[in-house]
Design a protein around this motif. Structure first.
Motif, short mmCIF file in Angstrom:
data_model
loop_
_atom_site.label_atom_id
_atom_site.label_comp_id
_atom_site.label_asym_id
_atom_site.label_seq_id
_atom_site.Cartn_x
_atom_site.Cartn_y
_atom_site.Cartn_z
N TYR A 77 2.78 28.87 -15.07
CA TYR A 77 1.69 27.73 -14.88
C TYR A 77 0.35 28.22 -15.85
O TYR A 77 -0.31 27.21 -16.15
CB TYR A 77 1.53 27.58 -13.57
CG TYR A 77 2.68 26.75 -12.84
CD1 TYR A 77 3.15 25.35 -13.34
CD2 TYR A 77 3.50 27.43 -12.08
CE1 TYR A 77 4.22 24.74 -12.85
CE2 TYR A 77 4.61 26.66 -11.33
CZ TYR A 77 4.89 25.50 -11.64
OH TYR A 77 5.97 24.86 -11.42
N SER A 267 -4.79 25.88 -13.54
CA SER A 267 -5.62 24.79 -13.05
C SER A 267 -5.36 25.02 -11.58
O SER A 267 -4.63 25.63 -11.09
CB SER A 267 -5.24 23.63 -13.35
OG SER A 267 -3.72 23.16 -13.22
N GLU A 269 -3.88 22.93 -9.59
CA GLU A 269 -2.68 22.02 -9.49
C GLU A 269 -1.59 23.35 -9.88
O GLU A 269 -0.52 23.32 -9.17
CB GLU A 269 -2.47 21.04 -10.31
CG GLU A 269 -1.00 20.16 -10.18
CD GLU A 269 -1.04 19.80 -8.81
OE1 GLU A 269 0.10 19.39 -8.45
OE2 GLU A 269 -1.87 19.25 -8.19
N LYS A 272 -1.62 25.66 -7.07
CA LYS A 272 -0.69 25.26 -5.94
C LYS A 272 0.65 25.32 -6.13
O LYS A 272 1.44 25.59 -5.26
CB LYS A 272 -1.41 23.72 -5.63
CG LYS A 272 -0.68 23.21 -4.54
CD LYS A 272 -1.40 21.85 -3.96
CE LYS A 272 -0.95 20.96 -4.91
NZ LYS A 272 -1.24 19.35 -4.40
N LEU A 273 1.20 24.73 -7.36
CA LEU A 273 2.64 24.91 -7.63
C LEU A 273 2.97 26.24 -7.67
O LEU A 273 4.12 26.47 -7.11
CB LEU A 273 2.79 24.16 -8.94
CG LEU A 273 2.51 22.62 -8.88
CD1 LEU A 273 2.51 22.22 -10.53
CD2 LEU A 273 3.66 21.98 -8.19
#
Length: 432
Positions: A77, A267, A269, A272-273
């Motif tokens: 990510y 990021s 996000e 979190k992922l």
């Protein structure tokens, strides 16, 4: 009915359930529990069910698994793979099909920071196949390269399969991770030679790339500093004994987080992922591990491992012939079921015989992981083929398979080298 026959029936039932796509954890836990109940009675079986889940997952060694999984998701990510591939690509501008070689090198490097063959394949497919097609590389060749280079993550440390094998076989995690370095480099080099031979015979399959000035090449090197630091820190620490595999996982996850955050690529996000996906993947792995231990207890009480070991060691043939048979068995299993499932099913049975034949369990672990790598490309299961189909729109199963055939042949040649020259695998671990 003898305990051995009950064990054989249990194995047949598990294989049948796996071929019917029943989850491996469910198949092995149910058959293991019921088989143990039939042989030893209800009270011992119920006590086993109460003991194994906690005693297995409470093992300190297992903490390395979620840590390396988390590191891999931070890398994914945080887009470290994209930056790394762009940097490597510009340095192969002087050779025909340079992007093909860059994909193989990039796949090896990304595998060292990821540890999962399917995840590495999917990432490479999204990044490299469209770029190779744009630059005029044959679609079939592009498919074959990614389908084979992606599974390199199975071999190059920190490999999840290496860690799982180490736990199943009760071997040193550090030595197994280090043992994968030289074989991983040899496999990558074998793929590079394969591409060279293919392009030598048919240069039209890939054009020469546009030459890049030296200043551009040097500028692009900033894209690999993060992943180089991450891989170098883990490998150096493990090899020199500065930290244990579990500490390496923690350091790797922290480094990956810091690198991706300070480079501005991860990021909130993405963070979190990474956490959510790591929890999901770790839970799945631990469920499979617990079920494999339940099934292992059933196999042990059924006397299957001892029977198989006595049979194989009693054969009046050279041990290498038996190893050929074991490799053929894994290749066959890999055509129909996931090799992770095959490892959990077979290692408790096969490993005692392999050790009795005089083979090093570290060497055998690398062989099994390499066979797992090959199984990701062999039909009809061929998970790498399905990963490419899912990642690249318009891709065709038959075309991906045809593109993979030259690389599968290379795999078999390399497998023979590993079988006849075990010191290639054992050299680095012997120095630790």
């Amino acid at each position: 009915m003898s305990t051995v026959m009950i064990g054989v029936i249990g194995i047949i039932i598990v294989v049948a359930l796996l071929m019917l796509r029943v989850p491996v954890a469910l198949a092995m836990s149910v058959v293991g529990f019921v088989g143990y109940w039939i042989i030893s009675g209800s009270n011992p079986a119920l006590k086993l069910m109460g003991m194994v889940p906690f005693s297995t997952t409470a093992n300190y060694t297992f903490t390395v698994i979620p840590l390396f999984i988390l590191m891999g998701y931070f890398v994914f990510y945080g887009q470290l793979a994209t930056n790394m591939f762009s940097a490597i690509n510009v340095w192969f501008d002087r050779v025909r099909g340079g992007i093909c070689y860059a994909t193989i090198v990039g796949g090896a490097a990304f595998g060292a920071a990821n540890g999962s063959g399917p995840a590495s394949t999917a990432t490479l497919a999204r990044i490299t196949i469209p770029e190779m097609e744009r630059l005029g590389v044959s679609r079939r060749l592009a498919y074959g390269i990614v389908a084979s280079a992606g599974p390199l993550a199975q071999m190059i440390p920190p490999s999840m399969l290496m860690i799982i094998y180490a736990i199943l076989a009760e071997q040193s995690v550090s030595k197994l991770l280090i043992a994968g370095i030289v074989p991983g480099l040899i496999i990558a080099f074998g793929y590079i030679v394969t591409v060279y031979v293919i392009l030598k015979r048919n240069p039209d399959l890939a054009p020469k790339m546009e030459r890049q000035p030296l200043s551009t090449k040097i500028k692009e090197l900033k894209g690999i500093w993060g992943i180089t630091l991450l891989i170098g820190a883990i490998m150096a620490g493990l090899y020199l004994g500065f930290f244990t595999p579990t500490e390496a996982g923690a350091i790797g996850a922290l480094l990956a987080l810091l690198i991706t955050v300070f480079s501005g690529k991860l990021s909130f996000e993405g963070f979190k992922l990474s956490i959510i996906e790591s929890i999901k993947t770790s839970a799945t792995v631990f469920f499979i591990v617990v079920s494999s231990f339940l099934f292992g207890y059933f196999l042990g009480i059924s006397q299957i491992p001892r029977t198989v070991s006595n049979f194989l060691t009693g054969l009046d043939v050279h041990p290498i012939i038996i190893m050929f048979g074991i490799c053929a068995m894994y290749i066959f299993l890999g055509m129909f079921i996931d090799m992770l499932s095959a490892m959990f099913l077979t290692i408790p049975i096969i490993l005692p015989a392999v050790i009795e034949l005089g083979y090093d369990p570290i060497w055998f672990g690398v062989i099994v992981v390499f066979l797992a790598e090959i199984s990701l490309v062999t039909p009809p299961f061929g998970l790498s083929i399905f990963m490419i189909q899912g990642a690249v729109k318009g891709s065709d199963y038959a075309e991906i398979l045809k593109g993979s055939i030259p690389f599968i042949l290379t795999d078999f040649i390399i497998l023979l080298i590993f079988l006849f020259f075990p010191q290639i695998i054992l050299f680095l671990p012997s120095l630790m």
